[in-house]
Design an enzyme around this catalytic site. Structure first.
Site, PDB file in Angstrom:
ATOM      1  N   ASP A 493       0.820  -1.233   0.034  1.00  0.00           N
ATOM      2  CA  ASP A 493      -0.075  -0.054  -0.112  1.00  0.00           C
ATOM      3  C   ASP A 493       0.959   1.242   0.009  1.00  0.00           C
ATOM      4  O   ASP A 493       1.140   1.845   1.126  1.00  0.00           O
ATOM      5  CB  ASP A 493      -0.892   0.023   1.374  1.00  0.00           C
ATOM      6  CG  ASP A 493      -1.858   1.099   1.167  1.00  0.00           C
ATOM      7  OD1 ASP A 493      -2.036   1.979   0.133  1.00  0.00           O
ATOM      8  OD2 ASP A 493      -2.720   1.340   2.258  1.00  0.00           O
ATOM      9  N   GLU A 502      -3.055   2.843  -8.422  1.00  0.00           N
ATOM     10  CA  GLU A 502      -3.564   3.613  -9.364  1.00  0.00           C
ATOM     11  C   GLU A 502      -5.166   3.625  -9.119  1.00  0.00           C
ATOM     12  O   GLU A 502      -5.654   2.398  -8.786  1.00  0.00           O
ATOM     13  CB  GLU A 502      -3.272   3.494 -10.942  1.00  0.00           C
ATOM     14  CG  GLU A 502      -3.817   4.296 -11.765  1.00  0.00           C
ATOM     15  CD  GLU A 502      -3.420   5.745 -11.746  1.00  0.00           C
ATOM     16  OE1 GLU A 502      -3.634   6.646 -10.902  1.00  0.00           O
ATOM     17  OE2 GLU A 502      -2.574   6.120 -12.676  1.00  0.00           O
TER      18      GLU A 502
END
Length: 680
Positions: A493, A502
Site C-alpha cells: 500500500d 492507481e
C-alpha cells in the site's frame, strides 16, 4: 475457595494469554468482525459512486458528498476549462489521480455505468430510492459535460465539433497539487483539443453517443417524459451521424504533446453506440449498423478478446444485443453467443502465474507474460500487470451480464456467475485484504491520488513532498478500486507505486457493473455457497485487531493501550480501523499521545487530523484532551479541524493548559482561530 485475582487477571493465566484472548474476542465475538458469508454489495456499490463524486471537476453540485460543505475535502476547480476556445467546459470527471479530462475513458465509463442500471435495475432499487437517485444525479452530471463538450452541434455531420481532451499530460503529471489550487501552480496551460471533420474521432464520439443514450435510458426508467431525454437524444443523433460520416481514431495534432488515451480501433465504439441507439428504439437503421459493425469487429482483433475496457467495447455490446431478441435475427444472435462463449471461456484455464509454461516468460522474471491469462497462488485472475483488479472486475461484469442470457444452459450460467463471485470476493477481502478504499478489511489507505493525499486545510502546501509522506491519505477516497496485487500476490500500500495503487474512472466502471450484478442475482441466489458448491467462508477481519497488538508501542500501560485500540476499532468499524492503527503505530509517540489519538479517532475524527493538529504537536497530557475534543467536534470538523492546531502554537502552549482549553473553547464556537489564540 475461588481463584485468587492478580493484577493481570485470574491467577495462573499468563498476561500474554489474556491479551491473546482479548484479541480473539475483538475479532470473533463482535458482529462487525464476523459479518456473514457475503459482502455488503450495496455498501460497495454506493461507495463506487462516492468515488465518482470525488472525481468531479468544475463547480461542485450541492449534493456532492466529497465536497467540503458535506464534510469532505473537495471544492470548485479548473473553472477556466474551455476558455481557450471560448467555451465553458468545466465539469466532467478527472481521469485518475491526476487532473486530466480524457473523453475516451470518460465516455466509456459513463456508458458502462448506465449499462449497469439497465442490465441490473433491481440492484438500484425503486426510482424513488436513495441509491437510484444517487446514480441518476451522477449520470446527469456526466451527460451535462458531454452535451457542453459538443461545442458545435449541427444536423450537418461535417459541421459538428466535439472536445476530445482537456489538459496537457506533461504539465499535469509533472506536479502533485490540489485540483482546487493546481492552476496557480501549473500555470494557465490547459489546452482544449477537439475532434472535427479534419481530425475525426469516431472512437471518442461513439462513446459519447453511448453515454447520452444510456443516461436517457436511465432517466426513462423513472420518468419517460423527463424533459432532458429529448435534448440528450438530439445530441446523440447528431454525434452519431458525425462519427459515421467521418470515421477513424482521434489523434492529437502534430507538434503537441502526444500522450492521449489511444485506441486500436473505432469500430467497437461505434458498435456500442449503435447497440444503444437500437435499444432505445431509434430505428431499424441503427440496428442494421450494429450488425454491420459487429461483423467487421468480429474479424478484427477486437472481436477475439476476453474482456472489456475503454479500448474495446465489443463484448459488452454483444451482451447488450442478446437482450434484443426482437430486433436481431435468431441466427445472428446464435453467432454472437458462440463468440461470447469463446471469449469468456478464455478465463477458464489452470495456468499458475508463478509457473509459466514454455514461451510465456519472455523477460525471465518467473511470471507469466501479459496477454496470457493465469492465476496467482491465491487464485486471483491476471491478464495484465497494470490495473489487474480493473481487468478482472471487467471480466466479472461481462460474465454476470452474459449469464442472464443463458436460460437453456443453467450450468454454464452457474459457471460464469461463480467465477465472477469468487474474483469479486478476492477484491473485497478474500485475498487477505480489501483492494477497495474505505471498504472491508485492511483497505488501501494510500491510493495514488492527489486530492486525497493533500491536507484538508488549503493553506497547507501540497506537493511532491506531500506525496512522499508515508502516512495514510488524510481523506478517504471511499469506493475506489486500486490496481491490485501482482501475479505473485505481492502488494504494498504505497502511494508512489502507481501500478498497484492507481485509481481511475474506468477502473470502477466495470467493477460497478459486477457489484450490481451480484446484488441483483443475490435475490434469486440466497445461498451462494450452496449454489457454487463452495465451503462457507465467514467474512472476518482478524487484522483489524492484530494490528492493535503489533502496532502498540512499549510502555507501562501496554494492555490499556491495546484495549483502547480495540475499543476504537469497535467504534469505527473494520473499514475505518486503519485510523486506529495509525494512532498506535507511531514509533515516536509516548503512551499519552497514542491514547489521546485513539480517543480522538473513536469520536469520529480522521487520524491524520488528530495527529497533525494535536498529538504530533505535544505529548503533554494536560493539553491533549482539549485539542482532541476540538478536532473531534462535528462543527469544527465541518469548518476545518486545522483551526484547533492554532491553539497548539508554542505561544499558547507556553501559557499553560488553562489557556489552551480557553482557546479551544473559543475555536469550538467557530470564532476565528487566530483571534482565539490572541485572546487567551
Amino acid at each position: 475457595m475461588g481463584a485468587s485475582q492478580g493484577a493481570d487477571g485470574p491467577a495462573g493465566l499468563p498476561r500474554l494469554a489474556l491479551l491473546g484472548l482479548a484479541a480473539l474476542l475483538c475479532c470473533s465475538a463482535l458482529p462487525r468482525f464476523a459479518l456473514s458469508t457475503e459482502y455488503n454489495y450495496t455498501e460497495a456499490l454506493d461507495g463506487s459512486y462516492f468515488f465518482y463524486e470525488a472525481q468531479q471537476a468544475g463547480p461542485l453540485p450541492t449534493w456532492n458528498r466529497a465536497a467540503r460543505w458535506n464534510g469532505g475535502w473537495r471544492d470548485a476547480s479548473f473553472l477556466n476549462d474551455g476558455s481557450d476556445i471560448g467555451k465553458n467546459l468545466t465539469g466532467g470527471w478527472f481521469d485518475a489521480g491526476d487532473h486530466m479530462k480524457f473523453q475516451l475513458p470518460f465516455g466509456w465509463s459513463a456508458s458502462t455505468l448506465a449499462w449497469s442500471m439497465v442490465e441490473f435495475p433491481a440492484a438500484y432499487g425503486p426510482p424513488s430510492g436513495s441509491l437510484f437517485q444517487t446514480v441518476r444525479r451522477n449520470l446527469l452530471f456526466a451527460a451535462d459535460y458531454i452535451v457542453r463538450s459538443h461545442v458545435n452541434a449541427s444536423d450537418v455531420p461535417g459541421e459538428n465539433v466535439y472536445a476530445a481532451q482537456i489538459g496537457d499530460t506533461d504539465t499535469d503529471h509533472a506536479r502533485w497539487c490540489r485540483p482546487e489550487q493546481c492552476p496557480e501552480i501549473q500555470g494557465p496551460y490547459r489546452p482544449t483539443w477537439v475532434a472535427d471533420r479534419t481530425r475525426p474521432g469516431a472512437d471518442i464520439v461513439g462513446e459519447a453517443v453511448a453515454s447520452l443514450v444510456g443516461v436517457a435510458s436511465v432517466l426513462k426508467m423513472e420518468n419517460p417524459a423527463d424533459p432532458a431525454i429529448p435534448l440528450l437524444m438530439t445530441h446523440a443523433r447528431q454525434l452519431y451521424a458525425f462519427a459515421k460520416a467521418f470515421p477513424g481514431t482521434w489523434e492529437i495534432p502534430a507538434g503537441d504533446y502526444p500522450y492521449r488515451y489511444g485506441t486500436h480501433k473505432w469500430q467497437d465504439d461505434m458498435l456500442w453506440a449503435a447497440a444503444w441507439m437500437c435499444r432505445a428504439g431509434e430505428g431499424a437503421s441503427y440496428c442494421a449498423d450494429a450488425v454491420s459493425f459487429w461483423n467487421v469487429g468480429s474479424n478484427m482483433g477486437i472481436g477475439w478478446c476476453p474482456g472489456m475496457d475503454w479500448d474495446n467495447a465489443f463484448n459488452q455490446a454483444s451482451v447488450m444485443m442478446l437482450g434484443m431478441a426482437d430486433r436481431f435475427s435468431a441466427s445472428f444472435l446464435t453467432t454472437v453467443r458462440t463468440r461470447l462463449d469463446y471469449n469468456l471461456n478464455l478465463w477458464h484455464v489452470s495456468t499458475v502465474c508463478t509457473q509459466p509454461p514454455p514461451n510465456t516468460d519472455s523477460n525471465g522474471d518467473g511470471l507469466v507474460d501479459d496477454g496470457h491469462i493465469c492465476y496467482s497462488p491465491k487464485g486471483f485472475a491476471h491478464e495484465s500487470t497494470w490495473g489487474t483488479a480493473r481487468i478482472t472486475a471487467n471480466a466479472a461484469a461481462l460474465k454476470l451480464a452474459y449469464s442472464k442470457y443463458l436460460p437453456t444452459n443453467p450450468e454454464d450460467a452457474k459457471r460464469q456467475r461463480c467465477w465472477a463471485r469468487k474474483q469479486m470476493r478476492l477484491m473485497l477481502g478474500d485475498w487477505g485484504r480489501s483492494f477497495v478504499v474505505g471498504f472491508g478489511c485492511n483497505p488501501p489507505v494510500r491510493p495514488h491520488h492527489s486530492s486525497t493525499m493533500c491536507d484538508r486545510d488549503y493553506s497547507i502546501t501540497c506537493d511532491g513532498n506531500t506525496a512522499a509522506d508515508p502516512r495514510p491519505n488524510p481523506s478517504v477516497l471511499r469506493g475506489a478500486l486500486v490496481g491490485g496485487p501482482r501475479k505473485d500476490d505481492y502488494y504494498v500500500d504505497d502511494r508512489m507505486d502507481y501500478i498497484l495503487n492507481e485509481v481511475a474512472i474506468d477502473y470502477n466502471a466495470g467493477f460497478t457493473v459486477a457489484l450490481a450484478g451480484l446484488l441483483q442475482l443475490s435475490a434469486s441466489t440466497p445461498d451462494w455457497d450452496a449454489y457454487c458448491g463452495t465451503a462457507p467462508t465467514p467474512i472476518t477481519c482478524p487484522w483489524a485487531c492484530s494490528s492493535c497488538d503489533s502496532g502498540t508501542q512499549p510502555g507501562s500501560n501496554l494492555a490499556s493501550q491495546r484495549s483502547n485500540c480495540y475499543s476504537c476499532v469497535n467504534a469505527r468499524g473494520v473499514s475505518k480501523s486503519w485510523q486506529c492503527h495509525a494512532c498506535v503505530g507511531n514509533a515516536t509517540y509516548v503512551a499519552s499521545q497514542g491514547q489521546h489519538c485513539l480517543s480522538c479517532v473513536s469520536a469520529g475524527a480522521d487520524a491524520w487530523a488528530c495527529q497533525s493538529y494535536c498529538t504530533d504537536l505535544s505529548s503533554d497530557i494536560a493539553v491533549l484532551p482539549s485539542c482532541t475534543s476540538c478536532v473531534a467536534d462535528p462543527a469544527v470538523r465541518s469548518a476545518g479541524p486545522w483551526r484547533c492546531s492554532v491553539c497548539m502554537a508554542p505561544s499558547v502552549l507556553a501559557k499553560g493548559a488553562a489557556a489552551v482549553e480557553a482557546c479551544m473553547s473559543c475555536v469550538r464556537s467557530l470564532k476565528g482561530p487566530y483571534a482565539c489564540a490572541v485572546s487567551v
